[in-house]
Design an enzyme around this catalytic site. Structure first.
Site, PDB file in Angstrom:
ATOM      1  N   LYS A 105       0.875  -1.179   0.000  1.00  0.00           N
ATOM      2  CA  LYS A 105       0.000   0.000   0.000  1.00  0.00           C
ATOM      3  C   LYS A 105       0.908   1.223   0.000  1.00  0.00           C
ATOM      4  O   LYS A 105       2.045   1.155   0.489  1.00  0.00           O
ATOM      5  CB  LYS A 105      -0.874   0.015   1.263  1.00  0.00           C
ATOM      6  CG  LYS A 105      -2.114   0.841   1.143  1.00  0.00           C
ATOM      7  CD  LYS A 105      -3.178   0.065   0.378  1.00  0.00           C
ATOM      8  CE  LYS A 105      -4.472   0.790   0.215  1.00  0.00           C
ATOM      9  NZ  LYS A 105      -5.481  -0.104  -0.373  1.00  0.00           N
ATOM     10  N   GLY A 217     -20.135   7.014   1.227  1.00  0.00           N
ATOM     11  CA  GLY A 217     -19.073   7.249   0.242  1.00  0.00           C
ATOM     12  C   GLY A 217     -19.675   7.247  -1.147  1.00  0.00           C
ATOM     13  O   GLY A 217     -20.488   6.376  -1.484  1.00  0.00           O
ATOM     14  N   ASN A 220     -15.259   6.407  -6.340  1.00  0.00           N
ATOM     15  CA  ASN A 220     -15.160   5.319  -7.312  1.00  0.00           C
ATOM     16  C   ASN A 220     -15.934   4.092  -6.852  1.00  0.00           C
ATOM     17  O   ASN A 220     -16.747   3.543  -7.598  1.00  0.00           O
ATOM     18  CB  ASN A 220     -13.675   4.975  -7.549  1.00  0.00           C
ATOM     19  CG  ASN A 220     -13.520   3.789  -8.474  1.00  0.00           C
ATOM     20  OD1 ASN A 220     -14.323   3.597  -9.386  1.00  0.00           O
ATOM     21  ND2 ASN A 220     -12.529   2.963  -8.231  1.00  0.00           N
ATOM     22  N   TYR A 223     -20.072   5.190  -5.695  1.00  0.00           N
ATOM     23  CA  TYR A 223     -20.948   5.523  -6.834  1.00  0.00           C
ATOM     24  C   TYR A 223     -21.231   4.273  -7.670  1.00  0.00           C
ATOM     25  O   TYR A 223     -22.374   3.992  -8.044  1.00  0.00           O
ATOM     26  CB  TYR A 223     -20.331   6.631  -7.715  1.00  0.00           C
ATOM     27  CG  TYR A 223     -20.872   6.595  -9.122  1.00  0.00           C
ATOM     28  CD1 TYR A 223     -22.208   6.919  -9.377  1.00  0.00           C
ATOM     29  CD2 TYR A 223     -20.076   6.167 -10.196  1.00  0.00           C
ATOM     30  CE1 TYR A 223     -22.737   6.822 -10.655  1.00  0.00           C
ATOM     31  CE2 TYR A 223     -20.594   6.063 -11.474  1.00  0.00           C
ATOM     32  CZ  TYR A 223     -21.921   6.393 -11.704  1.00  0.00           C
ATOM     33  OH  TYR A 223     -22.455   6.275 -12.957  1.00  0.00           O
TER      34      TYR A 223
HETATM   35  P1  NAD Z   1     -12.612   7.846  -3.699  1.00  0.00           P
HETATM   36  O1  NAD Z   1     -11.604   8.852  -3.334  1.00  0.00           O
HETATM   37  O2  NAD Z   1     -12.962   7.663  -5.124  1.00  0.00           O
HETATM   38  O3  NAD Z   1     -13.984   8.141  -2.897  1.00  0.00           O
HETATM   39  C1  NAD Z   1     -14.041   8.310  -1.500  1.00  0.00           C
HETATM   40  C2  NAD Z   1     -15.450   8.762  -1.150  1.00  0.00           C
HETATM   41  O4  NAD Z   1     -15.569   8.783   0.281  1.00  0.00           O
HETATM   42  C3  NAD Z   1     -15.777  10.174  -1.617  1.00  0.00           C
HETATM   43  O5  NAD Z   1     -17.122  10.212  -2.061  1.00  0.00           O
HETATM   44  C4  NAD Z   1     -15.625  11.027  -0.353  1.00  0.00           C
HETATM   45  O6  NAD Z   1     -16.410  12.186  -0.376  1.00  0.00           O
HETATM   46  C5  NAD Z   1     -16.129  10.032   0.676  1.00  0.00           C
HETATM   47  N1  NAD Z   1     -15.668  10.344   2.025  1.00  0.00           N
HETATM   48  C6  NAD Z   1     -14.461  10.775   2.442  1.00  0.00           C
HETATM   49  N2  NAD Z   1     -14.443  10.971   3.773  1.00  0.00           N
HETATM   50  C7  NAD Z   1     -15.682  10.614   4.207  1.00  0.00           C
HETATM   51  C8  NAD Z   1     -16.295  10.567   5.481  1.00  0.00           C
HETATM   52  N3  NAD Z   1     -15.624  10.938   6.570  1.00  0.00           N
HETATM   53  N4  NAD Z   1     -17.583  10.157   5.562  1.00  0.00           N
HETATM   54  C9  NAD Z   1     -18.257   9.788   4.442  1.00  0.00           C
HETATM   55  N5  NAD Z   1     -17.738   9.793   3.210  1.00  0.00           N
HETATM   56  C10 NAD Z   1     -16.457  10.213   3.107  1.00  0.00           C
HETATM   57  O7  NAD Z   1     -12.091   6.472  -3.044  1.00  0.00           O
HETATM   58  P2  NAD Z   1     -12.503   4.985  -3.444  1.00  0.00           P
HETATM   59  O8  NAD Z   1     -11.526   4.485  -4.446  1.00  0.00           O
HETATM   60  O9  NAD Z   1     -13.963   4.951  -3.737  1.00  0.00           O
HETATM   61  O10 NAD Z   1     -12.182   4.216  -2.080  1.00  0.00           O
HETATM   62  C11 NAD Z   1     -13.131   4.140  -1.014  1.00  0.00           C
HETATM   63  C12 NAD Z   1     -12.723   2.993  -0.084  1.00  0.00           C
HETATM   64  O11 NAD Z   1     -12.692   1.759  -0.824  1.00  0.00           O
HETATM   65  C13 NAD Z   1     -11.352   3.116   0.573  1.00  0.00           C
HETATM   66  O12 NAD Z   1     -11.410   2.530   1.850  1.00  0.00           O
HETATM   67  C14 NAD Z   1     -10.457   2.272  -0.321  1.00  0.00           C
HETATM   68  O13 NAD Z   1      -9.305   1.790   0.350  1.00  0.00           O
HETATM   69  C15 NAD Z   1     -11.421   1.137  -0.656  1.00  0.00           C
HETATM   70  N6  NAD Z   1     -11.088   0.382  -1.869  1.00  0.00           N
HETATM   71  C16 NAD Z   1     -10.966   1.001  -3.079  1.00  0.00           C
HETATM   72  C17 NAD Z   1     -10.679   0.235  -4.209  1.00  0.00           C
HETATM   73  C18 NAD Z   1     -10.583   0.840  -5.585  1.00  0.00           C
HETATM   74  O14 NAD Z   1     -10.503   0.076  -6.558  1.00  0.00           O
HETATM   75  N7  NAD Z   1     -10.657   2.145  -5.747  1.00  0.00           N
HETATM   76  C19 NAD Z   1     -10.506  -1.145  -4.095  1.00  0.00           C
HETATM   77  C20 NAD Z   1     -10.676  -1.757  -2.854  1.00  0.00           C
HETATM   78  C21 NAD Z   1     -10.976  -0.973  -1.744  1.00  0.00           C
END
Ligand code: NAD
Length: 415
Positions: A105, A217, A220, A223
């Site tokens: 990470k 949230g 990515n 949504y």
């Molecule tokens: P992102 O940056 O695209 O979206 C994060 C979202 O969380 C945003 O809508 C933001 O406004 C919201 N957010 C931030 N702080 C917040 C809070 N305190 N309360 C409520 N909402 C809040 O990130 P992502 O890629 O969607 O990742 C989200 C989670 O999923 C993370 O924990 C990440 O480690 C995990 N994850 C992501 C992936 C990936 O492929 N992108 C894969 C596995 C796990």
């Protein structure tokens, strides 16, 4: 290693799985420590000509089954401990998903919302150059995470390729399709969340048609979960982002909410909805709760008020161990992060294989392979939880840690 709360939680999970597996204490000692942690000072020229200095980190946990793999996040909470804990989770996640990778990470401690696109590009390229010696398609392959996206990956791929002197698309995953990205990568994490939720719904006899879903949230992961589950016939009743949330008992159209957020910057004040807080979202009336934002959201204080039948962890580490226990005692079916969100790294693996073999698979091929892998992993974890009379998180950890321990035993310790 002694660390902060988040790292101690990851170490406690490893300890629990090791004890349940009756693991050789030498293997446990090996797995407690990451193989390598790189700390860098990322220095860039700001748009106002001042210099900005940001702490960057990349932690490579264990690579006994193949190259390191894991996301890179840009967030003010990034610390060495947080990233170490997440790298450990990645090792177990890859093993559960049967992928030939070890966990890593990375991240930069910054507030990306306050930086211009040009500054983010300079930050990404400088960070890549600082950890360049430890990256590569057979060493360590980054992917997107919190507040990074396919554009970030394109900059990493370009910087890596410029420094190598030739194009290396297989050096990162989660890239745009124009430079070797895979069909289906953007919604891969959401798809595995949806597939696991569907399998869990069968177990708790919940009909998905019109099932009420609350999602924390709207990035990515969040949504795309809303979009995929809306298409499956579910009713998205609550959604939130970092500014707060919205609730509508009649259901929210995720595509229209996406347009609203693009125009206004947040999900708040969406038509026919009432504004709620992030705490309200977690305890709202729904059948399925999906945290898809940050760590430590379902905690001892709010766990008892959660009303859903299923909790599917889209985010990494959203539930604390005390909250876990409360949810288990309430009979809530919780699908842990290392199983539920493994679709992201699984399609990242497909992308890497396509790049290495210079091929491009159709969306149908990617989706079929993903569904098969996720269902297989889900049922392996579920079967073990029945045998061990444990919750799904414990059995998932046992499965992941057990596979990594087997690989270490088989390879032996050199010299
Ligand atoms: P992102 O940056 O695209 O979206 C994060 C979202 O969380 C945003 O809508 C933001 O406004 C919201 N957010 C931030 N702080 C917040 C809070 N305190 N309360 C409520 N909402 C809040 O990130 P992502 O890629 O969607 O990742 C989200 C989670 O999923 C993370 O924990 C990440 O480690 C995990 N994850 C992501 C992936 C990936 O492929 N992108 C894969 C596995 C796990």
């Amino acid at each position: 290693m002694v660390g902060s709360k988040v790292l101690n939680l990851a170490l406690d999970q490893l300890k629990l799985a090791s004890e349940r597996l009756n693991l050789d204490k030498n293997i446990y000692e090996i797995l407690k420590e990451p193989k390598r942690a790189i700390l860098v000072s990322v220095t860039i020229k700001r748009d106002d000509n001042n210099v900005g200095v940001f702490q960057g980190v990349r932690v490579q946990h264990w690579d006994v089954k193949g190259p390191f793999k894991g996301g890179i996040r840009f967030h003010p909470n990034v610390t060495l401990d947080e990233v170490t804990a997440l790298s450990m989770l990645m090792t177990w996640k890859c093993a559960i998903a049967n992928l030939p990778y070890g966990g890593a990470k990375g991240g930069i401690c910054c507030n990306s919302k306050e930086m211009s696109n040009k500054e983010l590009e300079r930050l990404t390229r400088r960070y890549t150059s600082l950890i360049f010696d430890y990256l590569g398609p057979h060493r360590d392959i980054p992917a997107p995470d919190l507040y990074t996206n396919e554009q970030t990956m394109a900059w990493i791929m370009d910087t890596y390729s410029q420094l190598r002197g030739y194009s290396v698309p297989e050096s990162v995953t989660g890239k745009p399709i124009a430079i070797g990205g895979s069909e289906g990568r953007k919604c891969a994490t959401a798809n595995s969340v949806a597939i696991c939720t569907r399998e869990a719904a069968k177990k708790v006899r919940l009909k998905l048609k019109n099932a009420k879903i609350a999602i924390q949230g709207f990035g990515n992961v969040g949504y795309n979960i809303a979009s995929v589950m809306h298409k499956m016939g579910c009713k998205i009743v609550a959604v939130s982002d970092s500014s707060g949330g919205v609730f509508c008992v009649d259901g929210i159209n995720p595509e229209q909410l996406f347009l609203h957020k693009s125009k206004t910057g947040s999900v708040l004040n969406f038509k026919k909805c009432v504004n709620i807080t992030n705490d309200d979202l977690l305890t709202s009336t729904c059948d399925i709760l999906i945290p898809a934002a940050m760590e430590n959201q379902i905690i001892e204080k709010n766990a008892d008020k959660i009303k859903s039948k299923i909790v599917t962890e889209g985010a990494n580490g959203p539930t604390t161990p005390k909250a876990d226990q409360i949810l288990y005692e309430k009979g809530i079916y919780l699908i842990p992060d290392i199983l539920a969100n493994s679709g992201g790294v699984t399609v990242s693996y497909f992308e890497w294989v396509q790049n290495l073999t210079r091929t491009h698979w159709s969306l149908n091929e990617v989706s079929t392979r993903l569904v098969n892998q996720v269902i297989k992993a889900f049922h392996e974890v579920e079967k073990l939880s029945k045998k061990e009379r444990s919750d799904l998180r414990t059995s998932a950890l046992m499965l992941g840690v057990g596979k990594v321990a087997d690989a270490i035993n088989t390879r032996g310790l050199w010299p």
